[in-house]
Design an enzyme around this catalytic site. Sequence first.
Site, PDB file in Angstrom:
ATOM      1  N   ARG A 180       0.975  -1.365   0.217  1.00 35.19           N
ATOM      2  CA  ARG A 180      -0.044  -0.001  -0.126  1.00 35.19           C
ATOM      3  C   ARG A 180       0.855   1.322  -0.171  1.00 35.19           C
ATOM      4  O   ARG A 180       2.139   1.356   0.508  1.00 35.19           O
ATOM      5  CB  ARG A 180      -0.944  -0.116   1.302  1.00 35.19           C
ATOM      6  CG  ARG A 180      -0.219  -0.100   2.625  1.00 35.19           C
ATOM      7  CD  ARG A 180      -1.394   0.005   3.676  1.00 35.19           C
ATOM      8  NE  ARG A 180      -2.259  -0.688   3.580  1.00 35.19           N
ATOM      9  CZ  ARG A 180      -3.558  -1.058   4.392  1.00 35.19           C
ATOM     10  NH1 ARG A 180      -3.762  -0.236   5.211  1.00 35.19           N
ATOM     11  NH2 ARG A 180      -4.608  -1.925   3.980  1.00 35.19           N
ATOM     12  N   LYS A 228       3.985  -7.939   4.323  1.00 38.18           N
ATOM     13  CA  LYS A 228       3.236  -6.927   3.733  1.00 38.18           C
ATOM     14  C   LYS A 228       4.252  -5.603   3.262  1.00 38.18           C
ATOM     15  O   LYS A 228       5.515  -5.826   3.857  1.00 38.18           O
ATOM     16  CB  LYS A 228       2.363  -6.212   4.884  1.00 38.18           C
ATOM     17  CG  LYS A 228       1.156  -5.365   4.199  1.00 38.18           C
ATOM     18  CD  LYS A 228       0.103  -6.160   3.810  1.00 38.18           C
ATOM     19  CE  LYS A 228      -1.277  -5.479   3.219  1.00 38.18           C
ATOM     20  NZ  LYS A 228      -2.104  -6.100   2.781  1.00 38.18           N
ATOM     21  N   LEU A 275     -21.768  -1.693  -1.967  1.00 43.60           N
ATOM     22  CA  LEU A 275     -21.967  -2.084  -3.261  1.00 43.60           C
ATOM     23  C   LEU A 275     -20.935  -2.134  -4.279  1.00 43.60           C
ATOM     24  O   LEU A 275     -20.933  -1.688  -5.401  1.00 43.60           O
ATOM     25  CB  LEU A 275     -23.273  -1.723  -3.930  1.00 43.60           C
ATOM     26  CG  LEU A 275     -24.277  -2.073  -3.183  1.00 43.60           C
ATOM     27  CD1 LEU A 275     -25.612  -1.628  -3.754  1.00 43.60           C
ATOM     28  CD2 LEU A 275     -24.886  -3.606  -2.998  1.00 43.60           C
ATOM     29  N   ASP A 285      -2.548  -2.916  -3.353  1.00 44.97           N
ATOM     30  CA  ASP A 285      -3.267  -2.733  -2.044  1.00 44.97           C
ATOM     31  C   ASP A 285      -3.641  -1.279  -2.381  1.00 44.97           C
ATOM     32  O   ASP A 285      -3.517  -0.683  -3.035  1.00 44.97           O
ATOM     33  CB  ASP A 285      -2.231  -3.093  -0.801  1.00 44.97           C
ATOM     34  CG  ASP A 285      -3.097  -3.207   0.362  1.00 44.97           C
ATOM     35  OD1 ASP A 285      -3.983  -2.635   0.864  1.00 44.97           O
ATOM     36  OD2 ASP A 285      -2.950  -4.299   1.081  1.00 44.97           O
ATOM     37  N   ALA A 322     -15.529  -7.118   4.258  1.00 50.98           N
ATOM     38  CA  ALA A 322     -14.658  -5.888   4.655  1.00 50.98           C
ATOM     39  C   ALA A 322     -13.540  -6.506   5.696  1.00 50.98           C
ATOM     40  O   ALA A 322     -13.794  -7.497   6.407  1.00 50.98           O
ATOM     41  CB  ALA A 322     -15.680  -4.988   5.583  1.00 50.98           C
ATOM     42  N   SER A 353     -10.003 -10.191  -9.050  1.00 50.06           N
ATOM     43  CA  SER A 353     -10.214 -11.065  -7.810  1.00 50.06           C
ATOM     44  C   SER A 353     -11.192 -10.924  -6.949  1.00 50.06           C
ATOM     45  O   SER A 353     -11.485 -11.627  -5.918  1.00 50.06           O
ATOM     46  CB  SER A 353      -8.853 -10.748  -6.986  1.00 50.06           C
ATOM     47  OG  SER A 353      -8.922  -9.333  -6.363  1.00 50.06           O
TER      48      SER A 353
END
Length: 380
Positions: free
Chosen positions: A54, A90, A191, A125, A275, A156
Amino acid sequence: MSLVKKTSITEGFLLFEQMSEHEQVVFCNDQETGLKAIIAIHDTTLGPALGGCRMQPYDSVEEALEDVLRLSKGMTYKCAAADVDFGGGKAVIIGDPQKDKSPELFRAFGQFVASLGGRFYTGTDMGTNMEDFIHAMKETKCIVGVPEAYGGGGDSSVPTAMGVLYGIQATNKMLFGKEDLGSAAYAVQGLGKVGYKVAEGLLEAGARIFVTDINEQSIKAIQERAHTTPGAVTVVGSDEIYSQEADVFVPCAFGGVVNDATMKQFKVKAIAGSANNQLLTEDHGRQLVEKGILYAPDYMINSGGLIQVADELYGANKERVLAKTKHIYNALLEVYQQAELDHITTVEAANKMCEQRMAARSRRNSFFSSSVKPKWDIRD
């Protein structure tokens, strides 16, 4: 006179204490491109570390380090739960993804990843996208989650959503004695790519859903999807989604949605969604037990995407990915039953299962210490 700030022995030991659970932490610095990154490898018992990269404008190196250590540990458990041949890792890049990106920066990052000799695989990410990693791929083969045109598995969100639906089936089985999706009502929060597919799958099964999203186009699309079944979709406000008279709350947007404020509003029998980090604290998991709400550990139910990117190293195969994703049903059902048997939270039961898998594997082999050349070796 030295221009290097000296770090006290105490500060140095505090740093090692902070990363004491991790095998390796790599600080990456490239002045020419402006790259400042940290790669954290938590545990390679199950295989080379796997985790996204990220990019965020962290306020400090300390904040970035704390984030990458936390996230890499979470990936260890997620990989163990998904039963893939990877450990947890990570990476974070310190910078503004809107201003600081360049092809050269990601090539530099790719060189650092390559320097780890196959111990760490990464991909997109928060704050990064596949275009960034196309540049990194020029320097290393240790990139996953790539587009189909580059030999990857593609979107994915498809296996992630499928995994959530299998997880909801397991949840219904535990609650009602049957896995049927269509006989229950669901409150779907978000959504996006995954949430929309989950809501779509529930509608196809004949379920009634409450939905909320800030994107009006997504709302209209799901309403049109259910136009032949009046009343199947009820649109509610973002704050109202927590108090709906539904059987299952399906969070597919933000983390931390199970907290003190929402706990008072929940009327559902279970929480099962895509989530990440749904529980604000571990104590909220215990509060759910006290309130009689069954919770699907997020790192288990949302692992379909991880299964896909891990599978890429064997050669992208959608059928194989979806077949493995089905195992989320059995794994989650096992966790539910174990939690009930041991009188612990489902998160504690999931963690225990993952730790047992790692302990069993550590007695057989370790990617970190093995002299056997791994099949993932980039030097092939």
